[in-house]
Design a protein around this motif. Structure first.
Motif, mmCIF file in Angstrom:
data_model
loop_
_atom_site.group_PDB
_atom_site.id
_atom_site.type_symbol
_atom_site.label_atom_id
_atom_site.label_comp_id
_atom_site.label_asym_id
_atom_site.label_seq_id
_atom_site.Cartn_x
_atom_site.Cartn_y
_atom_site.Cartn_z
ATOM 1 N N TYR A 172 0.822 -1.213 0.000
ATOM 2 C CA TYR A 172 0.000 0.000 0.000
ATOM 3 C C TYR A 172 0.855 1.262 0.000
ATOM 4 N N ALA A 179 0.210 6.641 -6.827
ATOM 5 C CA ALA A 179 -0.949 7.535 -6.926
ATOM 6 C C ALA A 179 -0.545 8.994 -6.824
ATOM 7 N N TYR A 184 0.032 14.044 -10.676
ATOM 8 C CA TYR A 184 0.471 15.297 -11.288
ATOM 9 C C TYR A 184 0.449 15.235 -12.811
ATOM 10 N N LEU A 215 6.686 14.279 2.885
ATOM 11 C CA LEU A 215 5.561 13.675 3.591
ATOM 12 C C LEU A 215 5.683 12.154 3.620
ATOM 13 N N ARG A 218 8.748 11.008 5.821
ATOM 14 C CA ARG A 218 8.432 11.172 7.237
ATOM 15 C C ARG A 218 7.404 10.124 7.651
ATOM 16 N N GLY A 219 6.459 9.852 6.731
ATOM 17 C CA GLY A 219 5.395 8.893 7.023
ATOM 18 C C GLY A 219 5.897 7.476 7.203
ATOM 19 N N LEU B 166 2.627 19.738 11.421
ATOM 20 C CA LEU B 166 3.850 20.284 10.837
ATOM 21 C C LEU B 166 3.502 21.252 9.700
ATOM 22 N N ASN B 169 2.865 21.969 3.029
ATOM 23 C CA ASN B 169 2.116 22.741 2.039
ATOM 24 C C ASN B 169 0.707 22.166 1.927
ATOM 25 N N TYR B 172 -0.585 20.804 -1.636
ATOM 26 C CA TYR B 172 -0.034 19.542 -2.122
ATOM 27 C C TYR B 172 -0.379 18.386 -1.199
ATOM 28 N N LEU B 176 -2.268 15.033 -2.476
ATOM 29 C CA LEU B 176 -1.795 13.685 -2.120
ATOM 30 C C LEU B 176 -2.920 12.853 -1.523
ATOM 31 N N SER B 180 -4.175 9.481 -3.376
ATOM 32 C CA SER B 180 -3.957 8.169 -2.789
ATOM 33 C C SER B 180 -5.257 7.495 -2.371
ATOM 34 N N THR B 207 -7.100 -2.610 5.837
ATOM 35 C CA THR B 207 -5.649 -2.464 5.931
ATOM 36 C C THR B 207 -5.177 -1.318 5.045
ATOM 37 N N ALA B 208 -5.689 -1.280 3.825
ATOM 38 C CA ALA B 208 -5.307 -0.206 2.895
ATOM 39 C C ALA B 208 -5.670 1.151 3.496
ATOM 40 N N SER B 211 -3.396 2.011 6.289
ATOM 41 C CA SER B 211 -2.050 2.322 5.784
ATOM 42 C C SER B 211 -1.992 3.760 5.288
ATOM 43 N N LEU B 215 0.104 6.646 7.352
ATOM 44 C CA LEU B 215 1.243 7.248 6.674
ATOM 45 C C LEU B 215 1.053 8.764 6.534
ATOM 46 N N VAL B 216 -0.120 9.169 6.136
ATOM 47 C CA VAL B 216 -0.364 10.604 5.936
ATOM 48 C C VAL B 216 -0.309 11.346 7.272
ATOM 49 N N ARG B 218 1.139 10.539 10.062
ATOM 50 C CA ARG B 218 2.504 10.597 10.563
ATOM 51 C C ARG B 218 3.315 11.601 9.741
ATOM 52 N N GLY B 219 3.038 11.613 8.435
ATOM 53 C CA GLY B 219 3.763 12.512 7.544
ATOM 54 C C GLY B 219 3.516 13.982 7.816
#
Lengths: 226, 226
Positions: A172, A179, A184, A215, A218-219, B166, B169, B172, B176, B180, B207-208, B211, B215-216, B218-219
């Motif tokens: 994933y 993705a 973009y 991102l 860091r993720g 954090l 931007n 963006y 994302l 995703s 799970t997806a 995930s 991830l996002v 944490r990012g």
DNA sequence: ACATGTTTTGATTAATTGGTCAATGAATTT
DNA sequence: AAATTCATTGACCAATTAATCAAAACATGT
């Protein structure tokens, strides 16, 4: 099925496997012109909306000659897809050579963002094909695609096992990277609309690229060192 | 231009603004059947590849009746797009009501992933439209789309200003998240191929979703508390 | 220069498709 | 129940389009 023979009787059994000479060179040039035009038209209109006449006009080649070179609209489309697939394979080589996630995944994101910037049409044709059922992909390179993806997942899972990044789901993560970079290219028009009808400038591209990279890294707990 | 009048002479000037009665109910049912079929066909074949005959067959409605209801293929397509846009607007309400990024962005990711799971065709039609130039979006709801996006960016920037996440931007980040989550609808076929030709199970979807969310969050430095 | 195989194209065709129309059926109003 | 408005459909048309073909133009080896 009995497909008609297409193209010249090129002897590919010679020592180099390459075809040389004035004629072969011209053929290569013509094929390239058709590829570029076809990629553009398929990207803008999809397979169904594209017409051989449009591709002929854009490439400056008579319509019957397209059929002479590629046999049919569908075979031309497949050839275009294959070209794109090969380009994507090359982009992932960064991951295999890297020793850390920051280097490997960061580099892969860079490469994918660069492809989105320079070859948006290629990305769109692929996206289009997948959205509409991916039947050509099934037929032509399903296995290659599967193997290729599995190998990249293994690389990521090795990094996880080595404690070089957080234990994220490698599959994933890969999807998220695909993705968010291909976005973009595929959604370029939408991004332009939201950017006051102006395509992203070089600076904005850099910012976008860095945003995605930071991102994601860091993720997954693999920060870059600045 | 002189568009022909389409549909019945419904009196919408009554007190409720609603149309009632057996006929109006039937009309609504028929419209809904057409919407579902059209969304499916446009998603599978794109605007160019879709045919009114296919939509007619799938919806069980005679072809001339499609034109009676929606005027033309293009007008039907626009109506389908508008329906999708409205659905997306609703999904973003979570962000406005939330007080923290984890709650707001996490909830938005959940909502978008749910839409991708339950309405993949809608997402595909939109993606298709954007890829092929987004001209209908330009014509119909460019401004609404721009305003809506700006408002969401402001929400994120406020969180950044308040130190709740954090300094990423916001624009963006939004791209994302869109990319995703919509990937799971638009590239569903590809995901199925890579999942041994099996659509994601409920567990795999969970799970997806987790995930992407982990991830996002944490990012952007806005971890969930477990 | 000649013979042979390759590339190019104007003209054509068979099939598909968006859209129309006149006629019929069904609901609503008077 | 008669008149009116709305909904449905079979048959049809004009336009587009993938694909073909035969003939002309071109390149290559002898």
């Amino acid at each position: 099925m009995n497909f008609p023979r297409v193209g010249p009787m090129i002897d590919e059994s010679n020592s180099t496997g390459k075809v040389t000479g004035r004629r072969a060179a011209l053929r290569h040039v013509t094929e390239e012109k058709i590829f570029i035009a076809a990629e553009t038209v398929f990207a803008q209109a999809g397979f169904g909306g594209a017409t051989m006449q449009l591709i002929a006009n854009l490439s400056g080649i008579a319509k019957p000659n397209l059929h002479y070179y590629f046999g049919s609209k569908e075979l031309l489309y497949r050839a275009v897809l294959q070209r794109i697939f090969r380009m994507w394979l090359r982009a992932a080589e960064v991951m295999d050579d890297a020793s850390t996630p920051a280097e490997g995944i960061g580099g892969y994101i860079d490469a994918k963002m660069e492809i989105s910037r320079l070859n948006p049409n290629a990305s769109k044709v692929w996206a289009n094909e997948v959205m509409h059922g991916a039947s050509m992909i099934q037929d032509c390179f399903k296995d290659a695609f599967f193997e290729w993806t599995s190998a990249r997942i293994s690389v990521i899972e090795r990094w996880v096992a080595e404690g070089k990044m957080l234990p994220v789901n490698a599959r994933y993560l890969l999807y998220l990277v695909w993705a968010s970079t291909q976005h973009y290219a595929d959604f370029g028009h939408q991004i332009t609309i939201l950017n006051h009808d102006t395509p992203l400038s070089d600076v904005e591209w850099e910012t976008a690229k860095r945003s995605v990279k930071e991102l994601v890294l860091r993720g997954i707990g693999a920060e870059l060192n600045y």
